[in-house]
Design a protein around this motif. Structure first.
Motif, PDB file in Angstrom:
ATOM      1  N   HIS A   1      -2.104  -6.289   9.292  1.00  0.00           N
ATOM      2  CA  HIS A   1      -1.999  -6.246   7.838  1.00  0.00           C
ATOM      3  C   HIS A   1      -0.860  -5.291   7.512  1.00  0.00           C
ATOM      4  O   HIS A   1      -0.887  -4.122   7.895  1.00  0.00           O
ATOM      5  CB  HIS A   1      -3.321  -5.744   7.245  1.00  0.00           C
ATOM      6  CG  HIS A   1      -3.378  -5.782   5.768  1.00  0.00           C
ATOM      7  ND1 HIS A   1      -3.657  -4.664   5.009  1.00  0.00           N
ATOM      8  CD2 HIS A   1      -3.196  -6.801   4.882  1.00  0.00           C
ATOM      9  CE1 HIS A   1      -3.665  -4.993   3.731  1.00  0.00           C
ATOM     10  NE2 HIS A   1      -3.383  -6.276   3.627  1.00  0.00           N
ATOM     11  N   ALA A   2       0.180  -5.784   6.828  1.00  0.00           N
ATOM     12  CA  ALA A   2       1.410  -5.014   6.672  1.00  0.00           C
ATOM     13  C   ALA A   2       1.187  -3.693   5.935  1.00  0.00           C
ATOM     14  O   ALA A   2       1.811  -2.682   6.267  1.00  0.00           O
ATOM     15  CB  ALA A   2       2.462  -5.853   5.953  1.00  0.00           C
TER      16      ALA A   2
ATOM     17  N   ASN B   1      -1.513  -1.547   8.392  1.00  0.00           N
ATOM     18  CA  ASN B   1      -1.245  -1.587   9.839  1.00  0.00           C
ATOM     19  C   ASN B   1      -2.521  -1.742  10.664  1.00  0.00           C
ATOM     20  O   ASN B   1      -2.546  -1.427  11.854  1.00  0.00           O
ATOM     21  CB  ASN B   1      -0.463  -0.366  10.305  1.00  0.00           C
ATOM     22  CG  ASN B   1       0.347  -0.644  11.555  1.00  0.00           C
ATOM     23  OD1 ASN B   1       0.893  -1.742  11.714  1.00  0.00           O
ATOM     24  ND2 ASN B   1       0.432   0.308  12.452  1.00  0.00           N
TER      25      ASN B   1
ATOM     26  N   CYS C   1       6.905 -17.935   4.530  1.00  0.00           N
ATOM     27  CA  CYS C   1       7.809 -16.950   5.119  1.00  0.00           C
ATOM     28  C   CYS C   1       9.225 -17.223   4.633  1.00  0.00           C
ATOM     29  O   CYS C   1       9.498 -18.255   4.019  1.00  0.00           O
ATOM     30  CB  CYS C   1       7.717 -16.953   6.649  1.00  0.00           C
ATOM     31  SG  CYS C   1       7.625 -18.570   7.453  1.00  0.00           S
TER      32      CYS C   1
ATOM     33  N   LYS D   1       9.310 -10.786  11.175  1.00  0.00           N
ATOM     34  CA  LYS D   1       9.234 -10.808   9.711  1.00  0.00           C
ATOM     35  C   LYS D   1       7.787 -10.935   9.233  1.00  0.00           C
ATOM     36  O   LYS D   1       6.939 -11.511   9.910  1.00  0.00           O
ATOM     37  CB  LYS D   1      10.059 -11.974   9.161  1.00  0.00           C
ATOM     38  CG  LYS D   1      11.562 -11.806   9.378  1.00  0.00           C
ATOM     39  CD  LYS D   1      12.337 -12.929   8.702  1.00  0.00           C
ATOM     40  CE  LYS D   1      13.838 -12.723   8.856  1.00  0.00           C
ATOM     41  NZ  LYS D   1      14.601 -13.815   8.184  1.00  0.00           N
ATOM     42  N   THR D   2       7.541 -10.416   8.041  1.00  0.00           N
ATOM     43  CA  THR D   2       6.223 -10.561   7.439  1.00  0.00           C
ATOM     44  C   THR D   2       6.026 -11.989   6.940  1.00  0.00           C
ATOM     45  O   THR D   2       6.988 -12.739   6.748  1.00  0.00           O
ATOM     46  CB  THR D   2       6.023  -9.579   6.268  1.00  0.00           C
ATOM     47  OG1 THR D   2       7.021  -9.831   5.277  1.00  0.00           O
ATOM     48  CG2 THR D   2       6.106  -8.144   6.746  1.00  0.00           C
TER      49      THR D   2
ATOM     50  N   LYS E   1       2.923 -14.706   4.692  1.00  0.00           N
ATOM     51  CA  LYS E   1       1.680 -14.861   3.930  1.00  0.00           C
ATOM     52  C   LYS E   1       1.010 -16.153   4.372  1.00  0.00           C
ATOM     53  O   LYS E   1       1.678 -17.086   4.843  1.00  0.00           O
ATOM     54  CB  LYS E   1       1.948 -14.906   2.425  1.00  0.00           C
ATOM     55  CG  LYS E   1       2.583 -13.667   1.832  1.00  0.00           C
ATOM     56  CD  LYS E   1       2.747 -13.834   0.324  1.00  0.00           C
ATOM     57  CE  LYS E   1       3.452 -12.641  -0.314  1.00  0.00           C
ATOM     58  NZ  LYS E   1       4.914 -12.659  -0.022  1.00  0.00           N
TER      59      LYS E   1
ATOM     60  N   ARG F   1       1.669  -7.456  -2.266  1.00  0.00           N
ATOM     61  CA  ARG F   1       2.015  -6.815  -0.981  1.00  0.00           C
ATOM     62  C   ARG F   1       0.796  -6.694  -0.078  1.00  0.00           C
ATOM     63  O   ARG F   1       0.934  -6.565   1.142  1.00  0.00           O
ATOM     64  CB  ARG F   1       2.638  -5.442  -1.229  1.00  0.00           C
ATOM     65  CG  ARG F   1       1.705  -4.456  -1.900  1.00  0.00           C
ATOM     66  CD  ARG F   1       2.349  -3.098  -2.128  1.00  0.00           C
ATOM     67  NE  ARG F   1       1.417  -2.158  -2.749  1.00  0.00           N
ATOM     68  CZ  ARG F   1       0.501  -1.473  -2.096  1.00  0.00           C
ATOM     69  NH1 ARG F   1       0.385  -1.609  -0.784  1.00  0.00           N
ATOM     70  NH2 ARG F   1      -0.305  -0.644  -2.741  1.00  0.00           N
TER      71      ARG F   1
ATOM     72  N   GLU G   1       0.425  -9.536   2.643  1.00  0.00           N
ATOM     73  CA  GLU G   1       1.479  -9.681   3.649  1.00  0.00           C
ATOM     74  C   GLU G   1       0.961  -9.261   5.026  1.00  0.00           C
ATOM     75  O   GLU G   1       0.243  -8.270   5.161  1.00  0.00           O
ATOM     76  CB  GLU G   1       2.700  -8.842   3.272  1.00  0.00           C
ATOM     77  CG  GLU G   1       3.378  -9.337   2.005  1.00  0.00           C
ATOM     78  CD  GLU G   1       4.603  -8.513   1.634  1.00  0.00           C
ATOM     79  OE1 GLU G   1       4.890  -7.513   2.340  1.00  0.00           O
ATOM     80  OE2 GLU G   1       5.267  -8.867   0.643  1.00  0.00           O
ATOM     81  N   TRP G   2       1.382 -10.026   6.029  1.00  0.00           N
ATOM     82  CA  TRP G   2       0.930  -9.840   7.410  1.00  0.00           C
ATOM     83  C   TRP G   2       2.135  -9.852   8.342  1.00  0.00           C
ATOM     84  O   TRP G   2       3.196 -10.365   7.997  1.00  0.00           O
ATOM     85  CB  TRP G   2      -0.056 -10.953   7.784  1.00  0.00           C
ATOM     86  CG  TRP G   2      -1.205 -11.027   6.830  1.00  0.00           C
ATOM     87  CD1 TRP G   2      -1.233 -11.680   5.616  1.00  0.00           C
ATOM     88  CD2 TRP G   2      -2.471 -10.384   6.960  1.00  0.00           C
ATOM     89  NE1 TRP G   2      -2.439 -11.481   4.996  1.00  0.00           N
ATOM     90  CE2 TRP G   2      -3.230 -10.689   5.792  1.00  0.00           C
ATOM     91  CE3 TRP G   2      -3.062  -9.595   7.946  1.00  0.00           C
ATOM     92  CZ2 TRP G   2      -4.524 -10.235   5.599  1.00  0.00           C
ATOM     93  CZ3 TRP G   2      -4.351  -9.127   7.758  1.00  0.00           C
ATOM     94  CH2 TRP G   2      -5.071  -9.454   6.599  1.00  0.00           C
ATOM     95  N   LYS G   3       1.942  -9.324   9.547  1.00  0.00           N
ATOM     96  CA  LYS G   3       3.053  -9.267  10.503  1.00  0.00           C
ATOM     97  C   LYS G   3       2.547  -9.530  11.919  1.00  0.00           C
ATOM     98  O   LYS G   3       1.523  -8.973  12.318  1.00  0.00           O
ATOM     99  CB  LYS G   3       3.727  -7.891  10.450  1.00  0.00           C
ATOM    100  CG  LYS G   3       5.096  -7.859  11.126  1.00  0.00           C
ATOM    101  CD  LYS G   3       5.803  -6.542  10.858  1.00  0.00           C
ATOM    102  CE  LYS G   3       7.246  -6.586  11.343  1.00  0.00           C
ATOM    103  NZ  LYS G   3       7.391  -6.852  12.774  1.00  0.00           N
TER     104      LYS G   3
END
Length: 208
Positions: free
Chosen positions: A40-41, A44, A144, A153-154, A156, A192, A195-197
């Motif tokens: 989870h951006a 973390n 993305c 890159k992050t 969704k 925000r 957003e995930w990574k």
């Protein structure tokens, strides 16, 4: 010992599939069959599932955020949408539809119209029938900012059926038996907190 055995099994699978756990040239994209952890951006924390069912709503398997970088229960594998197949190593287009399979419990990342237990947003769960198959509630649209899904890159995930985004406030905290883990839900519009990574894992080299 169980965690060590699972780690060795994942490594063996990686070798068999021609995958790589780090980021050399040629492994810049997320591809079909890649197995990795998801951060989870904003917090973390890791996207996690476990064999603990919700006490409300659907009663299905819980999906949460959790701390810890070594847990083998945090791996998710990219699969084709429900009812379809994708070629091992096929690049995933931004705007395409995917499923995510939790490798430890064999449940798919899922959502529906039940309310989540803490925030009362839309519930996100782990789901599969007895035969291992899920349903169209497992389908997520990848959002993305490039042509194909890139590891650095992050991104969704928008639930196809309900149009809501995979989300966590990071502040709704469970008690026992998953004390300290945070609620994951689905919510619209995106922010925000949606957003995930991609994190570490075993990535299948893109097919030629």
């Amino acid at each position: 010992m169980a965690n060590q055995a699972q780690s060795l099994l994942l490594a063996a699978i990686a070798l068999a599939l021609g995958t790589h756990a780090s980021g050399p040239i040629g492994y810049d994209h997320i591809t079909c069959g890649s197995t990795f952890k998801i951060n989870h951006a904003s917090t973390n924390m890791r996207l996690r599932s476990q064999e603990v069912s919700y006490g409300t709503g659907s009663g299905q398997q819980s999906v949460t955020l959790a701390k810890g970088e070594t847990d083998v229960v945090d791996y998710w594998q990219v699969r084709a949408p429900h009812g379809k197949d994708c070629k091992q190593g096929a690049k995933i287009k931004c705007g395409g539809t995917i499923r995510l399979l939790h490798t430890s419990t064999k449940k798919y990342l899922h959502s529906h119209t039940f309310r989540s237990p803490l925030s009362q947003n839309q519930e996100v769960s782990g789901y599969a029938r007895d035969n291992g198959e899920g349903d169209t509630g497992d389908n997520w649209k990848l959002e993305c900012d490039s042509t194909f899904w890139e590891r650095e890159k992050t991104f969704k995930l928008r639930h196809v059926e309900t149009k809501k985004y995979l989300h966590s406030t990071g502040s709704h905290k469970f008690n026992r038996p998953i004390a300290g883990q945070r609620e994951v839900c689905a919510l619209s519009p995106a922010s925000r907190l949606s957003e995930w990574k991609p994190a570490e894992g075993f990535f299948v080299k893109p097919a030629k």
